[in-house]
Design a protein around this motif. Structure first.
Motif, PDB file in Angstrom:
ATOM      1  N   GLU A 122       9.521 -41.980 -24.200  1.00 46.25           N
ATOM      2  CA  GLU A 122      10.671 -42.721 -24.699  1.00 46.25           C
ATOM      3  C   GLU A 122      10.258 -44.059 -25.301  1.00 46.25           C
ATOM      4  OE1 GLU A 122      14.731 -44.777 -23.029  1.00 46.25           O
ATOM      5  OE2 GLU A 122      13.954 -43.023 -21.980  1.00 46.25           O
ATOM      6  N   GLY A 123       9.306 -44.733 -24.692  1.00 53.97           N
ATOM      7  CA  GLY A 123       8.853 -46.023 -25.211  1.00 53.97           C
ATOM      8  C   GLY A 123       8.271 -45.909 -26.609  1.00 53.97           C
ATOM      9  N   ALA A 124       7.540 -44.836 -26.871  1.00 51.71           N
ATOM     10  CA  ALA A 124       6.956 -44.629 -28.200  1.00 51.71           C
ATOM     11  C   ALA A 124       8.048 -44.360 -29.231  1.00 51.71           C
ATOM     12  CB  ALA A 124       5.965 -43.466 -28.168  1.00 51.71           C
ATOM     13  N   ARG A 125       9.070 -43.600 -28.831  1.00 51.50           N
ATOM     14  CA  ARG A 125      10.186 -43.344 -29.754  1.00 51.50           C
ATOM     15  C   ARG A 125      10.950 -44.631 -30.045  1.00 51.50           C
ATOM     16  NH1 ARG A 125      11.097 -38.415 -26.417  1.00 51.50           N
ATOM     17  NH2 ARG A 125      12.723 -39.610 -25.390  1.00 51.50           N
ATOM     18  N   ARG A 126      11.116 -45.479 -29.022  1.00 52.51           N
ATOM     19  CA  ARG A 126      11.787 -46.766 -29.231  1.00 52.51           C
ATOM     20  C   ARG A 126      10.971 -47.643 -30.181  1.00 52.51           C
ATOM     21  NH1 ARG A 126      16.043 -48.004 -25.805  1.00 52.51           N
ATOM     22  NH2 ARG A 126      16.210 -46.644 -23.994  1.00 52.51           N
ATOM     23  N   LEU A 127       9.651 -47.641 -30.018  1.00 52.42           N
ATOM     24  CA  LEU A 127       8.785 -48.429 -30.888  1.00 52.42           C
ATOM     25  C   LEU A 127       8.878 -47.940 -32.329  1.00 52.42           C
ATOM     26  CD1 LEU A 127       6.667 -50.648 -31.240  1.00 52.42           C
ATOM     27  CD2 LEU A 127       4.922 -48.933 -30.714  1.00 52.42           C
ATOM     28  N   ILE A 128       8.853 -46.633 -32.528  1.00 50.64           N
ATOM     29  CA  ILE A 128       8.989 -46.070 -33.873  1.00 50.64           C
ATOM     30  C   ILE A 128      10.325 -46.495 -34.485  1.00 50.64           C
ATOM     31  CG2 ILE A 128       9.286 -43.914 -35.170  1.00 50.64           C
ATOM     32  CD1 ILE A 128       7.238 -42.667 -33.193  1.00 50.64           C
ATOM     33  N   GLY A 129      11.394 -46.416 -33.701  1.00 52.74           N
ATOM     34  CA  GLY A 129      12.715 -46.826 -34.190  1.00 52.74           C
ATOM     35  C   GLY A 129      12.765 -48.303 -34.530  1.00 52.74           C
ATOM     36  N   ALA A 130      12.169 -49.129 -33.663  1.00 50.75           N
ATOM     37  CA  ALA A 130      12.165 -50.573 -33.911  1.00 50.75           C
ATOM     38  C   ALA A 130      11.362 -50.913 -35.165  1.00 50.75           C
ATOM     39  CB  ALA A 130      11.595 -51.312 -32.703  1.00 50.75           C
ATOM     40  N   LEU A 131      10.213 -50.257 -35.329  1.00 50.55           N
ATOM     41  CA  LEU A 131       9.401 -50.505 -36.530  1.00 50.55           C
ATOM     42  C   LEU A 131      10.136 -50.069 -37.793  1.00 50.55           C
ATOM     43  CD1 LEU A 131       5.854 -49.470 -35.247  1.00 50.55           C
ATOM     44  CD2 LEU A 131       6.709 -51.785 -35.685  1.00 50.55           C
ATOM     45  N   ALA A 132      10.829 -48.933 -37.730  1.00 49.14           N
ATOM     46  CA  ALA A 132      11.606 -48.474 -38.884  1.00 49.14           C
ATOM     47  C   ALA A 132      12.728 -49.463 -39.194  1.00 49.14           C
ATOM     48  CB  ALA A 132      12.178 -47.085 -38.616  1.00 49.14           C
ATOM     49  N   LEU A 133      13.357 -49.990 -38.156  1.00 48.79           N
ATOM     50  CA  LEU A 133      14.417 -50.971 -38.336  1.00 48.79           C
ATOM     51  C   LEU A 133      13.887 -52.235 -38.995  1.00 48.79           C
ATOM     52  CD1 LEU A 133      17.335 -51.934 -37.761  1.00 48.79           C
ATOM     53  CD2 LEU A 133      16.501 -52.709 -35.550  1.00 48.79           C
TER      54      LEU A 133
ATOM     55  N   ASP B  37      10.003 -28.831 -36.580  1.00 52.78           N
ATOM     56  CA  ASP B  37       8.671 -29.171 -36.046  1.00 52.78           C
ATOM     57  C   ASP B  37       8.582 -30.658 -35.709  1.00 52.78           C
ATOM     58  OD1 ASP B  37       7.955 -26.534 -36.467  1.00 52.78           O
ATOM     59  OD2 ASP B  37       6.861 -26.949 -38.334  1.00 52.78           O
ATOM     60  N   LEU B  38       9.115 -31.491 -36.588  1.00 54.44           N
ATOM     61  CA  LEU B  38       9.090 -32.934 -36.363  1.00 54.44           C
ATOM     62  C   LEU B  38       9.904 -33.309 -35.129  1.00 54.44           C
ATOM     63  CD1 LEU B  38       8.356 -35.813 -37.247  1.00 54.44           C
ATOM     64  CD2 LEU B  38      10.372 -35.768 -38.710  1.00 54.44           C
ATOM     65  N   LEU B  39      11.092 -32.712 -34.995  1.00 49.88           N
ATOM     66  CA  LEU B  39      11.922 -33.001 -33.827  1.00 49.88           C
ATOM     67  C   LEU B  39      11.245 -32.548 -32.539  1.00 49.88           C
ATOM     68  CD1 LEU B  39      15.469 -32.116 -35.196  1.00 49.88           C
ATOM     69  CD2 LEU B  39      14.528 -34.377 -34.732  1.00 49.88           C
ATOM     70  N   ARG B  40      10.574 -31.412 -32.594  1.00 50.27           N
ATOM     71  CA  ARG B  40       9.837 -30.927 -31.428  1.00 50.27           C
ATOM     72  C   ARG B  40       8.713 -31.896 -31.061  1.00 50.27           C
ATOM     73  NH1 ARG B  40       8.704 -26.184 -33.518  1.00 50.27           N
ATOM     74  NH2 ARG B  40      10.833 -25.442 -33.464  1.00 50.27           N
ATOM     75  N   ALA B  41       7.986 -32.371 -32.075  1.00 46.90           N
ATOM     76  CA  ALA B  41       6.896 -33.313 -31.832  1.00 46.90           C
ATOM     77  C   ALA B  41       7.438 -34.638 -31.287  1.00 46.90           C
ATOM     78  CB  ALA B  41       6.107 -33.552 -33.117  1.00 46.90           C
ATOM     79  N   LEU B  42       8.552 -35.110 -31.835  1.00 47.17           N
ATOM     80  CA  LEU B  42       9.151 -36.348 -31.347  1.00 47.17           C
ATOM     81  C   LEU B  42       9.624 -36.221 -29.901  1.00 47.17           C
ATOM     82  CD1 LEU B  42      11.189 -37.593 -34.430  1.00 47.17           C
ATOM     83  CD2 LEU B  42       9.245 -38.718 -33.371  1.00 47.17           C
ATOM     84  N   SER B  43      10.109 -35.040 -29.544  1.00 45.26           N
ATOM     85  CA  SER B  43      10.586 -34.857 -28.170  1.00 45.26           C
ATOM     86  C   SER B  43       9.438 -34.896 -27.167  1.00 45.26           C
ATOM     87  CB  SER B  43      11.362 -33.537 -28.040  1.00 45.26           C
ATOM     88  OG  SER B  43      10.483 -32.436 -28.118  1.00 45.26           O
ATOM     89  N   GLN B  44       8.221 -34.688 -27.625  1.00 47.49           N
ATOM     90  CA  GLN B  44       7.054 -34.739 -26.753  1.00 47.49           C
ATOM     91  C   GLN B  44       6.560 -36.160 -26.518  1.00 47.49           C
ATOM     92  OE1 GLN B  44       5.956 -31.902 -25.225  1.00 47.49           O
ATOM     93  NE2 GLN B  44       7.718 -30.991 -26.283  1.00 47.49           N
ATOM     94  N   LEU B  45       6.972 -37.090 -27.370  1.00 50.93           N
ATOM     95  CA  LEU B  45       6.550 -38.487 -27.223  1.00 50.93           C
ATOM     96  C   LEU B  45       7.310 -39.145 -26.076  1.00 50.93           C
ATOM     97  CD1 LEU B  45       6.488 -39.742 -30.916  1.00 50.93           C
ATOM     98  CD2 LEU B  45       4.529 -39.286 -29.451  1.00 50.93           C
TER      99      LEU B  45
END
Length: 67
Positions: A40-51, A30-38
Motif C-alpha cells: 500500500e505504501g508503494a501505491r500511495r507513493l506512486i499516487g503522490a508522485l503522479a499528483l 495486467d497493470l492492475l494485477r501488478a499494482l495489486s501486488q505492490l
C-alpha cells in the motif's frame, strides 16, 4: 483559466483513458494485477508522485500560456 479550459483538460484525460481501455484492455488488467501486488505504501507513493507531477505540469502550462 476559465471553464472551457477545464472542460478541454477533462476531455483530453477521458480521450487518453478511453484509448488505453479500447486499444489494450488486457494490458490494463495486467497493470492492475501488478499494482495489486505492490504494498500500500508503494501505491500511495506512486499516487503522490503522479499528483505532484500533474500539479507541476498544470503550473508550467499556466506560466507558458500567460503573457
Amino acid at each position: 483559466m476559465n471553464l472551457s479550459t477545464l472542460v478541454l483538460a477533462l476531455g483530453l484525460v477521458l480521450i487518453l483513458e478511453g484509448l488505453v481501455f479500447a486499444l489494450a484492455p488486457s494490458r490494463v488488467e495486467d497493470l492492475l494485477r501488478a499494482l495489486s501486488q505492490l504494498p500500500e505504501g508503494a501505491r500511495r507513493l506512486i499516487g503522490a508522485l503522479a499528483l505532484v507531477l500533474g500539479v507541476l505540469l498544470f503550473t508550467l502550462s499556466g506560466m507558458i500560456a500567460a503573457p
